[in-house]
Design a protein around this motif. Structure first.
Motif, short mmCIF file in Angstrom:
data_model
loop_
_atom_site.label_atom_id
_atom_site.label_comp_id
_atom_site.label_asym_id
_atom_site.label_seq_id
_atom_site.Cartn_x
_atom_site.Cartn_y
_atom_site.Cartn_z
N THR A 261 103.40 27.34 70.62
CA THR A 261 102.29 28.24 70.31
C THR A 261 101.59 28.69 71.58
OG1 THR A 261 101.95 27.07 68.22
CG2 THR A 261 100.16 28.49 68.96
N SER A 262 101.40 27.77 72.52
CA SER A 262 100.75 28.10 73.80
C SER A 262 101.55 29.15 74.55
CB SER A 262 100.62 26.83 74.65
OG SER A 262 99.86 25.85 73.98
N ARG A 263 102.86 28.94 74.63
CA ARG A 263 103.70 29.92 75.32
C ARG A 263 103.64 31.27 74.63
NH1 ARG A 263 107.54 25.61 75.56
NH2 ARG A 263 108.80 26.70 74.00
N ARG A 264 103.60 31.27 73.30
CA ARG A 264 103.54 32.52 72.54
C ARG A 264 102.25 33.27 72.85
NH1 ARG A 264 104.16 34.25 66.98
NH2 ARG A 264 103.01 36.22 66.85
N ILE A 265 101.13 32.59 72.83
CA ILE A 265 99.84 33.25 73.07
C ILE A 265 99.77 33.79 74.50
CG2 ILE A 265 97.35 32.85 73.29
CD1 ILE A 265 97.56 30.98 70.86
N LEU A 266 100.20 33.00 75.47
CA LEU A 266 100.19 33.46 76.86
C LEU A 266 101.13 34.65 77.04
CD1 LEU A 266 100.16 30.05 78.77
CD2 LEU A 266 98.30 31.72 78.63
N ASP A 267 102.29 34.59 76.44
CA ASP A 267 103.25 35.68 76.55
C ASP A 267 102.72 36.94 75.89
OD1 ASP A 267 105.67 35.79 77.96
OD2 ASP A 267 106.79 36.13 76.10
N ASP A 268 102.06 36.79 74.76
CA ASP A 268 101.48 37.94 74.07
C ASP A 268 100.45 38.63 74.95
OD1 ASP A 268 103.07 37.52 71.86
OD2 ASP A 268 101.48 36.73 70.57
N PHE A 269 99.62 37.83 75.62
CA PHE A 269 98.62 38.41 76.52
C PHE A 269 99.31 39.12 77.69
CE2 PHE A 269 96.30 38.07 80.51
CZ PHE A 269 95.17 38.80 80.20
N ARG A 270 100.29 38.46 78.30
CA ARG A 270 100.93 39.00 79.50
C ARG A 270 101.73 40.26 79.22
NH1 ARG A 270 102.83 32.87 81.14
NH2 ARG A 270 100.87 32.24 82.15
N LYS A 271 102.22 40.39 78.01
CA LYS A 271 102.98 41.59 77.63
C LYS A 271 102.09 42.69 77.05
CE LYS A 271 107.38 39.26 76.63
NZ LYS A 271 108.35 38.89 75.57
N GLY A 272 100.79 42.41 76.96
CA GLY A 272 99.88 43.40 76.42
C GLY A 272 99.84 43.47 74.91
N LEU A 273 100.43 42.48 74.24
CA LEU A 273 100.49 42.51 72.78
C LEU A 273 99.15 42.15 72.13
CD1 LEU A 273 104.02 40.88 72.27
CD2 LEU A 273 103.41 43.31 72.27
N LEU A 274 98.22 41.63 72.91
CA LEU A 274 96.87 41.38 72.39
C LEU A 274 95.97 42.59 72.61
CD1 LEU A 274 96.17 37.69 73.49
CD2 LEU A 274 97.01 38.53 71.29
N GLY A 275 96.51 43.61 73.27
CA GLY A 275 95.72 44.81 73.56
C GLY A 275 95.37 44.89 75.03
N GLN A 276 94.57 45.90 75.38
CA GLN A 276 94.13 46.09 76.76
C GLN A 276 92.91 45.20 77.01
OE1 GLN A 276 93.66 50.42 76.52
NE2 GLN A 276 95.32 50.62 78.00
N ILE A 277 93.07 44.23 77.88
CA ILE A 277 92.02 43.23 78.10
C ILE A 277 91.82 43.01 79.59
CG2 ILE A 277 91.32 40.83 77.73
CD1 ILE A 277 93.08 40.83 75.20
N SER A 278 90.59 43.21 80.04
CA SER A 278 90.23 42.87 81.42
C SER A 278 89.55 41.51 81.41
CB SER A 278 89.27 43.93 81.98
OG SER A 278 88.85 43.57 83.27
N LEU A 279 90.01 40.62 82.25
CA LEU A 279 89.41 39.28 82.32
C LEU A 279 88.25 39.22 83.30
CD1 LEU A 279 92.52 36.91 82.18
CD2 LEU A 279 91.11 37.78 80.30
N GLU A 280 87.99 40.34 83.99
CA GLU A 280 86.84 40.42 84.88
C GLU A 280 86.18 41.79 84.73
OE1 GLU A 280 88.28 37.61 88.64
OE2 GLU A 280 88.42 39.79 88.81
N LEU A 281 84.89 41.80 84.87
CA LEU A 281 84.12 43.05 84.89
C LEU A 281 83.38 43.14 86.21
CD1 LEU A 281 82.73 42.98 81.24
CD2 LEU A 281 84.52 44.48 82.13
N PRO A 282 83.04 44.35 86.65
CA PRO A 282 82.35 44.48 87.94
C PRO A 282 81.02 43.74 87.95
CG PRO A 282 83.13 46.63 87.16
CD PRO A 282 83.34 45.67 86.04
N PRO A 283 80.71 43.07 89.04
CA PRO A 283 79.41 42.40 89.15
C PRO A 283 78.27 43.38 89.00
CG PRO A 283 80.88 41.74 90.93
CD PRO A 283 81.53 42.90 90.26
N ILE A 284 77.16 42.92 88.47
CA ILE A 284 75.98 43.77 88.33
C ILE A 284 75.13 43.58 89.57
CG2 ILE A 284 73.89 44.19 86.98
CD1 ILE A 284 75.41 43.09 84.55
N HIS A 285 74.86 44.68 90.25
CA HIS A 285 74.07 44.59 91.50
C HIS A 285 72.62 44.29 91.15
CE1 HIS A 285 77.25 45.86 94.19
NE2 HIS A 285 77.53 46.86 93.39
#
Length: 285
Positions: A261-285
């Protein structure tokens, strides 16, 4: 969770790269658009010095357009122009090639001003493992010349390739700090596969991904939605920790097999199957 990965070929490549940088005119620094701050090598500025540097944020297809615009504005506010690319499909590569040529033209103009003849501009492609450097070179060359794959550590040696009479490119193995001091950064690198899989435990990283998606949803003003988990696995994550969600999904789809299950979830994220996801956003000045 201690995640460290610094194989011998990277240590050797780093030494060779620093030596070759003396011969380089322009640096193309490639980062992962999903984690552009985490994939900023802390020593690159020191290595590059005053040489022209072109910042490339690859995998633009894996983050929302709204987030890409925010990063564009943030980097410009920091005095840098980011070039967004999708090396797999070639999106943004023409603009990048133009930027590299313009930086090279400036180098040759300085040579002319000193009474020297122009020569092919020497550029190096530098960045963390698996951020898409080799795929980008193949796109710039318009043919497959260097090996490229979706895993860290494919390129193990430095190699010069000529794009045209105007520019030569040095393909270098991914470089990574000898020690990753920030645990959150290490986890993001593992999630995005920008570090070798021998460095981490899939179950811990998959649980961390789920926790991160939940925290991002709270703090990102709608740019990230943990509902992607429900859409993909038929289970809301609201009332779970990453670990308990992982166990529940394993019971539902893989008869309790947590590793699978862990490999499946990680693979889904890496292939974009969870959608477009940014894990970081620009810092707020």
């Amino acid at each position: 969770m201690a995640i460290q990965w610094y194989p011998g070929h990277i240590a050797k490549a780093e030494r060779n790269l620093k030596e070759q940088l003396k011969r380089v005119d322009v640096v193309l620094e490639v980062r992962d658009a999903r984690i552009p701050l985490t994939t900023n090598h802390p020593q690159v500025s020191e290595w590059v010095g005053s040489k022209p540097r072109v910042l490339v944020l690859n995998r633009m297809d894996m983050i929302p357009v709204e987030v890409m615009k925010r990063w564009q504005e943030w980097f410009e506010g920091e005095g840098q122009v980011p070039y967004f690319t999708n090396a797999q499909l070639g999106d943004g590569v023409k603009n990048l090639a133009k930027a590299a040529r313009e930086a090279g033209n400036a180098v040759n103009q300085r040579r002319r001003d000193r009474g020297m003849l122009p020569r092919p501009v020497r550029a190096v492609v530098i960045g963390f493992p698996n951020v898409g450097k080799s795929a980008l070179i193949n796109r710039l060359l318009k043919r497959k010349v260097v090996e490229s794959a979706r895993r860290a550590g494919v390129t193990k040696q430095l190699r010069w390739v000529r794009i045209s009479d105007e520019i030569e490119l040095l393909d270098a193995p991914g470089v990574i700090p000898s020690r990753i001091k920030n645990e959150e950064d290490a986890i993001k690198l593992a999630i995005c596969e920008d570090i070798g899989d021998a460095a981490y435990d899939n179950q811990l990283i998959a649980a961390s991904l789920i926790d991160l998606l939940m925290s991002l949803e709270i703090n990102s003003n709608g740019f990230v939605s943990a509902s992607c988990l429900e859409s993909r696995y038929g289970l809301k994550a609201d009332n779970y920790t990453g670990e308990s969600y992982l166990h529940e999904v394993a019971d539902r789809i893989y008869q309790g097999d947590i590793e699978r299950t862990s490999r499946r979830i990680l693979d889904d994220f890496r292939k974009g199957l969870l959608g477009q996801i940014s894990l970081e956003l620009p810092p707020i000045h």
